[in-house]
Design an enzyme around this catalytic site. Structure first.
Site, short mmCIF file in Angstrom:
data_model
loop_
_atom_site.label_atom_id
_atom_site.label_comp_id
_atom_site.label_asym_id
_atom_site.label_seq_id
_atom_site.Cartn_x
_atom_site.Cartn_y
_atom_site.Cartn_z
N GLU A 6 1.25 43.61 -8.94
CA GLU A 6 0.16 43.73 -9.91
C GLU A 6 0.76 44.29 -11.20
OE1 GLU A 6 -2.85 46.71 -9.00
OE2 GLU A 6 -4.41 45.40 -9.79
N SER B 266 -16.91 39.49 -13.60
CA SER B 266 -17.70 40.70 -13.39
C SER B 266 -19.14 40.51 -13.85
CB SER B 266 -17.08 41.86 -14.18
OG SER B 266 -15.76 42.04 -13.76
N CYS C 195 -8.40 45.24 -12.59
CA CYS C 195 -8.06 44.75 -11.24
C CYS C 195 -8.28 43.25 -11.16
CB CYS C 195 -8.91 45.48 -10.21
SG CYS C 195 -10.66 45.34 -10.57
N LYS D 210 -15.51 62.19 -8.44
CA LYS D 210 -14.25 62.72 -8.98
C LYS D 210 -13.60 61.61 -9.80
CE LYS D 210 -10.24 62.38 -7.99
NZ LYS D 210 -9.87 62.06 -9.39
N ALA E 129 -10.96 59.75 -12.55
CA ALA E 129 -9.50 59.77 -12.73
C ALA E 129 -9.12 60.83 -13.75
CB ALA E 129 -9.03 58.40 -13.19
N GLU F 172 -12.42 49.38 -3.21
CA GLU F 172 -12.19 48.35 -4.24
C GLU F 172 -10.77 48.57 -4.73
OE1 GLU F 172 -14.11 45.92 -5.12
OE2 GLU F 172 -16.07 46.49 -4.36
P1 NAD Z 1 -5.10 55.27 -8.44
O1 NAD Z 1 -5.17 54.75 -7.05
O2 NAD Z 1 -3.86 55.92 -8.89
O3 NAD Z 1 -6.28 56.30 -8.72
C1 NAD Z 1 -7.62 56.02 -8.43
C2 NAD Z 1 -8.36 57.32 -8.13
O4 NAD Z 1 -7.77 57.92 -6.99
C3 NAD Z 1 -8.27 58.35 -9.24
O5 NAD Z 1 -9.49 59.03 -9.29
C4 NAD Z 1 -7.17 59.28 -8.78
O6 NAD Z 1 -7.31 60.58 -9.26
C5 NAD Z 1 -7.38 59.26 -7.27
N1 NAD Z 1 -6.18 59.55 -6.51
C6 NAD Z 1 -4.89 59.29 -6.84
N2 NAD Z 1 -4.07 59.73 -5.87
C7 NAD Z 1 -4.85 60.28 -4.90
C8 NAD Z 1 -4.59 60.90 -3.66
N3 NAD Z 1 -3.35 61.06 -3.19
N4 NAD Z 1 -5.63 61.33 -2.93
C9 NAD Z 1 -6.87 61.18 -3.38
N5 NAD Z 1 -7.19 60.61 -4.56
C10 NAD Z 1 -6.18 60.17 -5.31
O7 NAD Z 1 -5.47 54.00 -9.36
P2 NAD Z 1 -5.51 53.94 -10.94
O8 NAD Z 1 -4.12 53.89 -11.44
O9 NAD Z 1 -6.45 54.95 -11.48
O10 NAD Z 1 -6.21 52.51 -11.14
C11 NAD Z 1 -5.50 51.34 -11.11
C12 NAD Z 1 -5.67 50.62 -9.79
O11 NAD Z 1 -7.04 50.49 -9.48
C13 NAD Z 1 -5.15 49.20 -9.83
O12 NAD Z 1 -4.45 48.91 -8.65
C14 NAD Z 1 -6.40 48.37 -9.93
O13 NAD Z 1 -6.25 47.05 -9.46
C15 NAD Z 1 -7.36 49.15 -9.12
N6 NAD Z 1 -8.74 48.83 -9.49
C16 NAD Z 1 -9.50 48.13 -8.62
C17 NAD Z 1 -10.80 47.79 -8.96
C18 NAD Z 1 -11.65 47.02 -8.01
O14 NAD Z 1 -12.86 47.01 -8.21
N7 NAD Z 1 -11.11 46.39 -6.98
C19 NAD Z 1 -11.33 48.18 -10.20
C20 NAD Z 1 -10.52 48.90 -11.08
C21 NAD Z 1 -9.22 49.22 -10.71
#
Ligand code: NAD
Length: 482
Positions: A386, A446, A289, A179, A181, A255
């Protein structure tokens, strides 16, 4: 509509080998450089999700029984297809996510490499034979796929975050429901079509799209056929999902967010540090991230470093990601952009100084100028949260110990960067940092061959490297004697 997605880009979901619409209508994908729609994709309902889980569940035993070499060959062909379509994929990612074409091309290469790496790991899933210390029996171990994996990915690296999960899952013999984003579903749909073309059997890779993820994901985690959750995203959502996964003890990999310190010691090569800083901060417009979040610079070199960094930041060309000249694209959406602008304003109004940027340009799209802020207080929002945008806050530190103490003074622990002219001094600092990854005199960590992941509230588990496949395997042990 100003720009449409390239012809041939799939805009339906892939379930059980068939492209289909969703039961809840459709939602719109925007071009962040204009705010205009570029496509619409299905909004899946829980009925669609159940179909995807059922398809994955039905396909999984056959896939697990497929020879490891053949599983590897599918991934290898997917690597080759991605590589041969690098330009189309890069363009699509720039269009739906806003990153510059340079960043997008780099991401396609990085993302495809996970397929190649795990095509090679598929044939190295081994077991062990040990003798019990008592000498009475033997201990035989072997490894089996976890089962159906639910993969949830963020918008910032739409290709790489998906391949970093799909690669090891398929190599291990798991089937997947991805799934993506809601801001960037199109890249995931292209990846699904590439995997199908590469020979992944129907049901092994399923992709469902939605802009209402909460309900769908909760239903998936309640489904007893789902055995694995792999999530990349914010710490807040990760925490929520871990709670949901707890009910059925779903095997979970996380992650999550970061708050990376970028430490510049007084013996560092400042030009190299600025070059590394530009990469660590500005790759993906700061929306990574791993992005350097706090620049901790030792007092004797802070002014010089700030000056050099500001010159480099101010010189960046802002524009749509799809424009070949662009070095800094728009941010993903207005909410993220406004959040970054608010953090800069709050920090500046509490006494910090914006040396360059700190401006929302007067143009359509979700832009924010490359920004450097000095004299940043350690308890300001720019230092504690962040940022996830093109903003570099600079904080003066007295010495090595001060830098390490402040670097570790956070619940996050994903990445850190250290610049020092002395390798022993640099390594000494690296060892004391509470993070999963450190760039020592290097602004990029990375690498598909390296174990990627965080400590503390930045995550659980590692992706990539030899370790990446472990998340999709269980160990069974047989006690025997002869
Ligand atoms: P997000 O947590 O808002 O969304 C991530 C995913 O979760 C998306 O697919 C979204 O649709 C889904 N999601 C959102 N709310 C949900 C819920 N209530 N229930 C189930 N799924 C849900 O994050 P984002 O804004 O897309 O990405 C940014 C964040 O991701 C930053 O904090 C970044 O640091 C982190 N990130 C981490 C890594 C890593 O490898 N550690 C890599 C990339 C991004």
């Amino acid at each position: 509509m100003t720009q449409r997605v390239p012809a041939g880009t799939p805009t339906e979901m892939l379930i059980d080998g068939g492209w289909c619409s969703g039961s809840q209508g459709r939602f719109t994908v925007l071009d962040p450089s204009t705010g205009e729609p570029i496509a619409d994709v299905p909004r899946a309902g829980t009925d669609d999700l159940v179909r995807a889980v059922a398809a994955a569940h039905a396909a999984q035993p056959g896939w697990a029984a497929t020879a490891p070499r053949e599983r590897g060959e599918v991934l290898r062909r997917a690597f080759e297809l991605m590589t041969s379509r690098r330009e189309q994929l890069a363009y699509l990612m720039s269009l739906e996510m806003g990153k510059s074409l340079t960043d997008a091309r780099g991401e396609v290469t990085y993302a495809a490499e996970f397929f190649r790496w795990f095509s090679e790991e598929a044939v190295r899933i081994d077991g062990t034979l040990r003798t019990a210390p008592s000498g009475a029996n033997r201990i035989l171990t072997f490894r089996k796929p976890v089962g159906v994996a639910l993969l949830l990915t963020p918008w910032n690296f739409p290709a790489a975050m998906a391949t970093r999960k799909i690669g090891p899952a398929l190599a291990a013999g798991c089937s997947v429901v991805l799934k993506p984003a809601e801001d960037t579903p199109l890249t995931a749909l292209v990846l699904a079509s590439i995997l199908a073309e590469a020979g992944a059997p129907a049901g092994v890779v399923n992709v469902v799209t939605t802009d209402r993820p909460g309900e769908l994901v909760e239903a998936a985690l309640r489904d007893e056929r789902v055995r694995k959750l792999s999530f990349t995203g914010s710490t807040g959502v990760g925490r929520l999902l871990l709670r949901q996964a707890a009910d059925r003890i779903v095997n979970s990999s996380m992650e999550l967010g970061g708050n990376a310190p970028f430490i510049v010691l007084d013996d560092a090569d400042l030009d190299a540090a600025v070059e590394g800083a530009m990469l660590a901060k500005m790759r993906n417009g700061g929306q990574a991230c791993t992005a350097a979040n706090r620049f901790l610079v030792q007092e004797p070199v802070v002014e010089q470093f700030a000056r050099k960094l500001s010159v480099a930041m101010a010189a960046l060309r802002l524009g749509p990601g799809t424009d070949e000249q662009t070095q800094l694209g728009p941010m993903i959406n207005s909410k993220q952009r406004d959040g970054v602008a608010a953090k800069v304003e709050a920090t500046v109004s509490s006494g910090a100084r914006a040396v360059t940027g700190a401006v929302v340009p007067d143009r359509p799209g979700f832009y924010y100028e490359a920004t450097v802020v000095t004299d940043v207080a350690r308890d300001s929002e720019l230092a504690t949260d962040e940022i996830f945008g093109p903003v570099a806050p600079i904080i003066t530190v007295a010495d090595e110990n001060d830098a390490i103490a402040f670097a570790n003074d956070t619940e996050m622990g994903l990445t850190a960067y250290v610049y020092s002219g002395s390798l022993t001094r640099g390594l000494r600092v690296c060892e004391r940092l509470e993070v999963g990854m450190v760039g020592l005199n290097r602004g990029l960590v990375s690498d598909p061959a390296a174990p990627f992941g965080g400590v503390k509230q930045s995550g659980l588990g590692r992706e990539g490297g030899y370790e990446g496949i472990d998340a999709y395997l269980e160990t069974t042990y047989v006690a025997t004697s002869w």
